[in-house]
Design an enzyme around this catalytic site. Structure first.
Site, PDB file in Angstrom:
ATOM      1  N   HIS A  71       0.826  -1.206   0.000  1.00  0.00           N
ATOM      2  CA  HIS A  71       0.000   0.000   0.000  1.00  0.00           C
ATOM      3  C   HIS A  71       0.865   1.263   0.000  1.00  0.00           C
ATOM      4  O   HIS A  71       2.013   1.254   0.461  1.00  0.00           O
ATOM      5  CB  HIS A  71      -0.932  -0.005   1.193  1.00  0.00           C
ATOM      6  CG  HIS A  71      -2.017  -1.021   1.085  1.00  0.00           C
ATOM      7  ND1 HIS A  71      -3.075  -1.076   1.964  1.00  0.00           N
ATOM      8  CD2 HIS A  71      -2.231  -2.030   0.205  1.00  0.00           C
ATOM      9  CE1 HIS A  71      -3.890  -2.052   1.630  1.00  0.00           C
ATOM     10  NE2 HIS A  71      -3.383  -2.662   0.563  1.00  0.00           N
ATOM     11  N   GLU A  73       0.733   4.004   1.732  1.00  0.00           N
ATOM     12  CA  GLU A  73       1.137   4.480   3.057  1.00  0.00           C
ATOM     13  C   GLU A  73       2.354   3.703   3.558  1.00  0.00           C
ATOM     14  O   GLU A  73       3.305   4.280   4.091  1.00  0.00           O
ATOM     15  CB  GLU A  73      -0.014   4.320   4.055  1.00  0.00           C
ATOM     16  CG  GLU A  73      -1.295   5.012   3.635  1.00  0.00           C
ATOM     17  CD  GLU A  73      -2.223   4.142   2.787  1.00  0.00           C
ATOM     18  OE1 GLU A  73      -3.429   4.450   2.769  1.00  0.00           O
ATOM     19  OE2 GLU A  73      -1.778   3.175   2.154  1.00  0.00           O
ATOM     20  N   CYS A  97      -6.384   1.897   5.120  1.00  0.00           N
ATOM     21  CA  CYS A  97      -7.047   0.701   5.639  1.00  0.00           C
ATOM     22  C   CYS A  97      -6.583   0.466   7.080  1.00  0.00           C
ATOM     23  O   CYS A  97      -5.685   1.146   7.575  1.00  0.00           O
ATOM     24  CB  CYS A  97      -6.708  -0.515   4.754  1.00  0.00           C
ATOM     25  SG  CYS A  97      -4.984  -1.052   4.881  1.00  0.00           S
ATOM     26  N   CYS A 100      -2.777  -0.482   7.407  1.00  0.00           N
ATOM     27  CA  CYS A 100      -1.919   0.698   7.277  1.00  0.00           C
ATOM     28  C   CYS A 100      -2.089   1.628   8.475  1.00  0.00           C
ATOM     29  O   CYS A 100      -1.119   2.225   8.945  1.00  0.00           O
ATOM     30  CB  CYS A 100      -2.201   1.427   5.974  1.00  0.00           C
ATOM     31  SG  CYS A 100      -1.599   0.540   4.525  1.00  0.00           S
TER      32      CYS A 100
END
Length: 148
Positions: A71, A73, A97, A100
């Protein structure tokens, strides 16, 4: 009229939006920017690990790609050349999410700024993330998409 802080928030959200376009993911492109004040510390977008060629995984097969995609992040935190504690994380097109969010909390980021999610597909996970951020006393700011 926007405050100085809002102007910087919008600038960094626009940058996160631009960075999201670098993702090869055909369904969801996400960008992230970590800042300390008005200084950019790191950026990231969702994609395969750096030594894995994009053509080696079927990015159109969701179950397959989810096993490998990092992801935005996480990429931004992992590639930062300095500590990210007490920094701000900007994400586009929605808040992180829960996985993360946990990493963001652990990294010591104290503010997360994003766009208000209008897609039903992500709303429940985002609410769970907001709950985690609230428990950890992390400031969450969401702007309407008309700002960007």
């Amino acid at each position: 009229m926007r405050t100085r802080k809002e102007k910087w928030d919008v600038r960094f959200l626009e940058l996160a939006k631009h960075i999201s376009s670098w993702s090869k993911d055909p369904s969801t492109q996400v960008g992230a920017v970590i800042t300390n004040g008005n200084k950019i510390i790191s950026i990231g977008y969702n994609g395969l690990p750096s030594k894995i060629p994009d053509y080696s995984i079927d990015l159109y097969n969701r179950q397959e790609k989810y096993k490998y995609i990092i992801h935005a992040e996480t990429n931004a935190i992992l590639t930062a050349s300095t500590q990210v504690s007490n920094c701000t994380l900007y994400t586009y097109p929605f808040l992180p999410c829960t996985n993360c969010a946990s990493m963001i909390i652990q990294a010591g980021i104290n503010r997360v700024v994003s766009i208000l999610c209008e897609t039903d597909r992500w709303k429940n996970r985002i609410e769970e993330s907001k709950n985690l951020f609230s428990i950890a006393n992390i400031d969450v700011v969401e702007y309407s998409s008309v700002y960007i």
